[in-house]
Design a protein around this motif. Structure first.
Motif, PDB file in Angstrom:
ATOM      1  N   ARG A  54       0.793  -1.238   0.017  1.00 10.78           N
ATOM      2  CA  ARG A  54       0.077  -0.089  -0.127  1.00 10.78           C
ATOM      3  C   ARG A  54       0.830   1.280  -0.080  1.00 10.78           C
ATOM      4  O   ARG A  54       0.415   2.387  -0.315  1.00 10.78           O
ATOM      5  CB  ARG A  54      -0.924   0.103   1.247  1.00 10.78           C
ATOM      6  N   ILE A  55       2.149   1.204   0.377  1.00 13.49           N
ATOM      7  CA  ILE A  55       2.876   2.436   0.342  1.00 13.49           C
ATOM      8  C   ILE A  55       4.215   2.426  -0.816  1.00 13.49           C
ATOM      9  O   ILE A  55       5.144   2.952  -0.401  1.00 13.49           O
ATOM     10  CB  ILE A  55       3.571   2.478   1.758  1.00 13.49           C
ATOM     11  N   GLN A  56       3.672   1.710  -1.676  1.00  6.21           N
ATOM     12  CA  GLN A  56       4.864   1.665  -2.863  1.00  6.21           C
ATOM     13  C   GLN A  56       4.690   2.816  -3.716  1.00  6.21           C
ATOM     14  O   GLN A  56       3.295   3.691  -3.616  1.00  6.21           O
ATOM     15  CB  GLN A  56       4.240   0.562  -3.973  1.00  6.21           C
ATOM     16  N   ILE A  57       5.594   3.268  -4.208  1.00  2.00           N
ATOM     17  CA  ILE A  57       5.759   4.745  -4.900  1.00  2.00           C
ATOM     18  C   ILE A  57       6.021   4.198  -6.394  1.00  2.00           C
ATOM     19  O   ILE A  57       6.758   3.561  -6.957  1.00  2.00           O
ATOM     20  CB  ILE A  57       6.793   5.645  -4.359  1.00  2.00           C
ATOM     21  N   SER A  58       5.325   5.009  -7.444  1.00  4.34           N
ATOM     22  CA  SER A  58       5.677   4.834  -8.896  1.00  4.34           C
ATOM     23  C   SER A  58       6.111   6.004  -9.258  1.00  4.34           C
ATOM     24  O   SER A  58       5.887   7.175  -8.918  1.00  4.34           O
ATOM     25  CB  SER A  58       4.175   4.676  -9.497  1.00  4.34           C
ATOM     26  N   CYS A  59       7.412   5.990 -10.065  1.00  6.51           N
ATOM     27  CA  CYS A  59       7.980   7.049 -10.418  1.00  6.51           C
ATOM     28  C   CYS A  59       7.668   7.245 -11.846  1.00  6.51           C
ATOM     29  O   CYS A  59       7.914   6.420 -12.865  1.00  6.51           O
ATOM     30  CB  CYS A  59       9.605   6.690 -10.317  1.00  6.51           C
ATOM     31  N   ASN A  60       7.175   8.343 -12.161  1.00  9.80           N
ATOM     32  CA  ASN A  60       6.450   8.711 -13.772  1.00  9.80           C
ATOM     33  C   ASN A  60       7.681   9.416 -14.623  1.00  9.80           C
ATOM     34  O   ASN A  60       8.017  10.365 -14.126  1.00  9.80           O
ATOM     35  CB  ASN A  60       5.315   9.578 -13.538  1.00  9.80           C
ATOM     36  N   ASP A  61       8.172   8.715 -15.485  1.00 12.87           N
ATOM     37  CA  ASP A  61       9.173   9.207 -16.241  1.00 12.87           C
ATOM     38  C   ASP A  61       8.745  10.254 -17.244  1.00 12.87           C
ATOM     39  O   ASP A  61       9.592  10.759 -18.104  1.00 12.87           O
ATOM     40  CB  ASP A  61       9.962   8.128 -16.785  1.00 12.87           C
ATOM     41  N   ASN A  62       7.459  10.441 -17.248  1.00 11.31           N
ATOM     42  CA  ASN A  62       7.043  11.465 -18.327  1.00 11.31           C
ATOM     43  C   ASN A  62       7.220  12.785 -18.124  1.00 11.31           C
ATOM     44  O   ASN A  62       7.029  13.602 -18.767  1.00 11.31           O
ATOM     45  CB  ASN A  62       5.257  11.094 -18.662  1.00 11.31           C
ATOM     46  N   PHE A  63       7.455  12.972 -16.802  1.00  5.74           N
ATOM     47  CA  PHE A  63       7.856  14.434 -16.505  1.00  5.74           C
ATOM     48  C   PHE A  63       9.587  14.655 -16.527  1.00  5.74           C
ATOM     49  O   PHE A  63       9.968  13.525 -16.482  1.00  5.74           O
ATOM     50  CB  PHE A  63       7.346  14.555 -14.940  1.00  5.74           C
ATOM     51  N   PRO A  68       7.197  11.052  -8.315  1.00  5.19           N
ATOM     52  CA  PRO A  68       6.884  10.077  -7.603  1.00  5.19           C
ATOM     53  C   PRO A  68       5.412  10.395  -7.382  1.00  5.19           C
ATOM     54  O   PRO A  68       5.198  11.580  -6.948  1.00  5.19           O
ATOM     55  CB  PRO A  68       7.579  10.088  -6.316  1.00  5.19           C
ATOM     56  N   PHE A  69       4.698   9.400  -7.141  1.00  7.86           N
ATOM     57  CA  PHE A  69       3.033   9.292  -6.970  1.00  7.86           C
ATOM     58  C   PHE A  69       2.848   8.027  -6.060  1.00  7.86           C
ATOM     59  O   PHE A  69       3.662   6.969  -6.078  1.00  7.86           O
ATOM     60  CB  PHE A  69       2.289   9.378  -8.591  1.00  7.86           C
ATOM     61  N   LEU A  70       1.908   8.255  -5.137  1.00  7.00           N
ATOM     62  CA  LEU A  70       1.365   7.138  -4.390  1.00  7.00           C
ATOM     63  C   LEU A  70       0.649   6.407  -5.367  1.00  7.00           C
ATOM     64  O   LEU A  70      -0.277   6.692  -6.232  1.00  7.00           O
ATOM     65  CB  LEU A  70       0.520   7.790  -3.425  1.00  7.00           C
ATOM     66  N   ASN A  71       0.783   5.013  -5.366  1.00  7.57           N
ATOM     67  CA  ASN A  71       0.302   4.168  -6.078  1.00  7.57           C
ATOM     68  C   ASN A  71      -1.027   4.213  -6.427  1.00  7.57           C
ATOM     69  O   ASN A  71      -1.708   4.208  -7.623  1.00  7.57           O
ATOM     70  CB  ASN A  71       0.820   2.705  -5.912  1.00  7.57           C
ATOM     71  N   TYR A  72      -1.826   4.100  -5.408  1.00 11.00           N
ATOM     72  CA  TYR A  72      -3.291   3.991  -5.378  1.00 11.00           C
ATOM     73  C   TYR A  72      -4.201   5.360  -5.012  1.00 11.00           C
ATOM     74  O   TYR A  72      -5.388   5.341  -4.767  1.00 11.00           O
ATOM     75  CB  TYR A  72      -3.671   2.985  -4.327  1.00 11.00           C
ATOM     76  N   SER A  73      -3.325   6.260  -5.150  1.00 16.27           N
ATOM     77  CA  SER A  73      -4.118   7.538  -4.769  1.00 16.27           C
ATOM     78  C   SER A  73      -3.789   8.506  -5.656  1.00 16.27           C
ATOM     79  O   SER A  73      -4.423   9.731  -5.959  1.00 16.27           O
ATOM     80  CB  SER A  73      -3.813   8.259  -3.538  1.00 16.27           C
ATOM     81  N   ASN A  74      -2.738   8.416  -6.699  1.00 20.69           N
ATOM     82  CA  ASN A  74      -2.568   9.307  -7.684  1.00 20.69           C
ATOM     83  C   ASN A  74      -2.099  10.680  -7.237  1.00 20.69           C
ATOM     84  O   ASN A  74      -2.280  11.680  -7.944  1.00 20.69           O
ATOM     85  CB  ASN A  74      -3.335   9.333  -8.633  1.00 20.69           C
TER      86      ASN A  74
END
Length: 732
Positions: A54-63, A68-74
């Motif tokens: 639940r506390i995983q971070i996704s790193c968006n390379d489009n920026f 970084p964004f919270l996986n399930y809350s965006n």
């Protein structure tokens, strides 16, 4: 050799691995950063990099840079704090410009996150805006209302207390909510004003200089608390293939309020296996914990003291050992004793110094009286207008000026004293005359010279700066005259300054003017009584200055003569004064006539004895030459050829008339000065031969007088004659 290199290589690799592990903030082989944001464990990017899915971070390379964004809350992650258990995200700003009365927005976050009630504020902006926070079931949790009208549209850009902007606390323990914005007024004039609502980081919002700048933003920072929903023992269930519960806290960490923290004496990330590292309490960067010596230990520190000291009860401070205290007491007693002795000695020395100063002051006062200080005060007080130009110098000041009366500073010596060259504190060069006073008459002469020179102010008279009476012998301070006496230039040829005819005439005019000033222009007539070439000094521009007023006298305006014991210098003494003891202004005229003859002939006032010639007086020798019309035979050969004969005759005629035995027939100094000044302009005076016939000079009588004078002065009679002195001049 190869084995040693391998050992060094392996050691360096191990050191790098340990160092990397100590400084790492994420699990091994996991990214530590996404763009500019550091991702601290238990958060992580990717599988097996976080403690919980639940506390995983996704790193968006489009920026650019990546975000970084919270996986399930965006929600975009701004900052992660492991120690405080918070994460800062960008929260949307809800906006409604339709004025339709209702607008709802929903924010979803998932456990273990919830909006911090202590670090956030709920803000609503706009006119007549009722903003309400509800949970997903529709229950009201909080909110506020902002209102305004046409008169209140302009307010402080930092105020948010209900007018156009309102604020409310964020309810605790909620993670999902909806926000509704409703208008409370039907005023159509406010239709174009939008309404806003948002949850924002309290500290960030309060630091804004213009809170309404948020209306232009889509997102604002907000703070989420996170809780991993651990058991009281901070254990969590691992995947099913793990047979037992595992502690989520690393080494040297503990669990409190469902959060991990490093043990006391350690710091770092408590969720990493080896994230808690020992704190060096003895490091200079830390606050000093020990009074003296500090030794770091795992998880703590140990204090120690220097030799002679021991730890106190709290094991941090140091106190002196008992034996050291005794030694210090003994040392203190000894120090006080020594200090007392020193103070007594210092007081004794000070008392002796005071007594010495007092004795010196008494001696100075006695010297002042003995050297005629009282007489000087009496003389000064009797002068009309008093004398305020003469300075009384201190003995210390003149001692420093003459380098303690160094022999190398002596300018001249004589019967009346010694003259030293000195430099005062202001840099001015002076002549210091150290007088000889061995009887009362000389004391009166000294005071007389001070008083008379204080009253005179003439460019051709030596200036007196002051005197000092507090020494054993009195001191006079004159202006320094650097180029010697006229006597030296007449009788000793000087290649640098030869006495030409024009210079001789100029010097005669300057001294005649000074004597005219003394006889007629000063407040009281002054008789110099010692006119001679050695008392005529030449300054740096070779201007003549009259000096030595020790025997001078001032008289009343209606007084014609002085009756005194005979004083003077061989060769210059007025024969009439020698016989009568009555000194007049014409006695000065006679002495000046001898100086004129010196300038003409280059001979000394008393001639050396010569064969078949009994004439020892220069005055007698000159008068005979004038009567025999052979003046040009006795002229000084150094100027005889360059001088105009008529001018020489006129000059000789003035000297001849000044030497008349009958004082009443001598010219006054006023007449002498006028005739000398016009000597180079007028050639119409009577011839020298006519002048000779008008004056009847009994030459034999004059010779007899000089013989008498010589006999009397050499035989020690009461008619004493002053010994020659060279004052205020350098000795060459």
């Amino acid at each position: 050799m190869e084995l040693v290199l391998k050992i060094i290589l392996v050691s360096s690799v191990l050191i790098q691995e340990v160092s990397a592990q100590e400084t790492s903030v994420a699990m091994p082989d996991c990214p530590q950063k996404c763009g500019d944001v550091t991702i601290h464990y238990p958060f992580g990017i990717g599988r097996n990099c976080s403690l919980d899915w639940r506390i995983q971070i996704s790193c968006n390379d489009n920026f650019t840079p990546p975000k970084p964004f919270l996986n399930y809350s965006n929600l975009e992650v701004v900052n992660i704090s492991v120690l405080e258990g918070t994460i800062e995200v960008k929260n949307p700003v809800f906006k409604d410009c339709s004025n339709r009365g209702l607008a709802q927005r929903v924010v979803f976050v998932y456990k273990p996150f919830r909006f911090s009630s202590t670090r956030n504020l709920f803000i609503a902006m706009g006119c007549n805006n009722l903003a309400v926070i509800k949970n997903l079931e529709g229950s009201n949790l909080g909110g506020c209302m902002s209102f305004c009208d046409q008169k209140t549209l302009t307010i402080d850009k930092r105020d948010c207390f209900g007018v156009k902007c309102c604020q409310a606390i964020v309810p605790p323990y909620f993670w999902n909510f909806t926000t509704s914005l409703r208008t409370t007024d039907d005023d159509k004039n406010l239709d174009d004003i939008c309404k806003y609502a948002f949850i924002v980081n309290k500290k960030w919002f309060e630091n804004l200089t213009d809170i309404y700048s948020v209306q232009l933003m889509k997102e604002v920072p907000a703070v989420l608390d996170w809780n991993l929903n651990l058991t009281d023992e901070c254990y969590t269930l691992r995947p099913t293939n793990v047979s037992r519960n595992m502690s989520v806290c690393g080494t040297y960490a503990t669990c409190h309020n469902l959060k991990c923290s490093c043990l006391k004496g350690y710091q770092g990330n408590p969720y990493l296996p080896h994230g808690c590292r020992d704190t060096d309490e003895c490091a200079p960067s830390h606050k000093k914990v020990c009074a003296q010596n500090c030794m770091n230990t795992p998880g703590g520190y140990r204090c120690s003291c220097k030799r002679g000291w021991e730890l106190d009860t709290n094991a941090r401070g140091c106190t002196e050992a008992t034996n050291v205290k005794k030694a210090r007491i003994i040392l203190a007693i000894a120090s006080c004793t020594i200090l007392g002795v020193v103070l007594v000695l210092a007081a004794t020395w000070w008392l002796c110094k005071v007594m010495k100063r007092r004795r010196v002051r008494i001696v100075k006062e006695m010297n002042f009286e003995r050297n005629g200080g009282l007489l000087l005060r009496q003389q000064v007080s009797s002068i009309e207008g008093n004398v305020d130009t003469t300075k009384l110098f201190s003995s210390k000041e003149l001692d420093m000026a003459t380098d303690h009366y160094n022999k190398d500073r002596i300018l001249g010596q004589g019967g009346q004293g010694t003259v030293y060259k000195g430099m005062l504190a202001d840099g001015s060069i002076v002549a210091v005359k150290k007088s000889k006073i061995d009887d009362e008459s000389k004391k009166e002469q000294f005071i007389n010279e001070v008083v008379l020179l204080s009253k005179t102010n003439h460019r051709n008279i030596v200036k007196l700066h002051g005197c000092c009476l507090e020494t054993d012998v009195p001191l006079l301070v004159y202006e320094f005259i650097p180029n010697g006496t006229l006597f030296e230039y007449i009788h000793d040829y000087n290649q640098d300054f030869p006495l030409t005819w024009d210079i001789r005439v100029r010097i005669a005019i300057e001294i005649a003017g000074a004597l005219f000033y003394l006889h007629s222009a000063s407040s009281l007539p002054i008789y110099h009584r010692d006119i001679k070439s050695s008392n005529i000094l030449l300054d740096k521009k070779y201007k003549a200055k009259l000096a030595d007023f020790g025997t001078s006298k001032s008289i009343a305006i209606d007084q014609t003569h002085l009756t005194t014991r005979v004083q003077g210098t061989f060769g210059y003494l007025d024969p009439e004064y020698f016989q009568s003891s009555q000194y007049t202004d014409k006695s000065d005229v006679y002495s000046f006539g001898v100086v004129l003859v010196e300038l003409l002939t280059g001979q000394k006032p008393i001639l050396a004895p010569r064969a078949h010639d009994e004439e020892r007086s220069l005055a007698t020798h000159f008068i005979l030459a004038m009567k025999e019309n052979r003046i040009f035979d006795i002229l000084d050969p150094r100027f005889a050829k360059e001088g105009d004969k008529e001018e020489i005759k006129l000059f000789a005629d003035i000297a001849y008339r000044c030497l008349n035995l009958n004082g009443r027939k001598r010219p006054t100094m006023k007449q002498v000065a006028a005739e000398l000044e016009s000597i180079d302009k007028s050639h119409t005076l009577l011839t020298a031969e006519q002048q000779y016939e008008e004056i009847e000079y009994p030459v034999s009588h004059l010779n007899g007088l000089w013989d008498l004078t010589s006999t009397s002065m050499s035989s020690g009679t009461s008619n004493s004659v002053k010994v020659d002195i060279e004052p205020l001049i350098p000795k060459y």
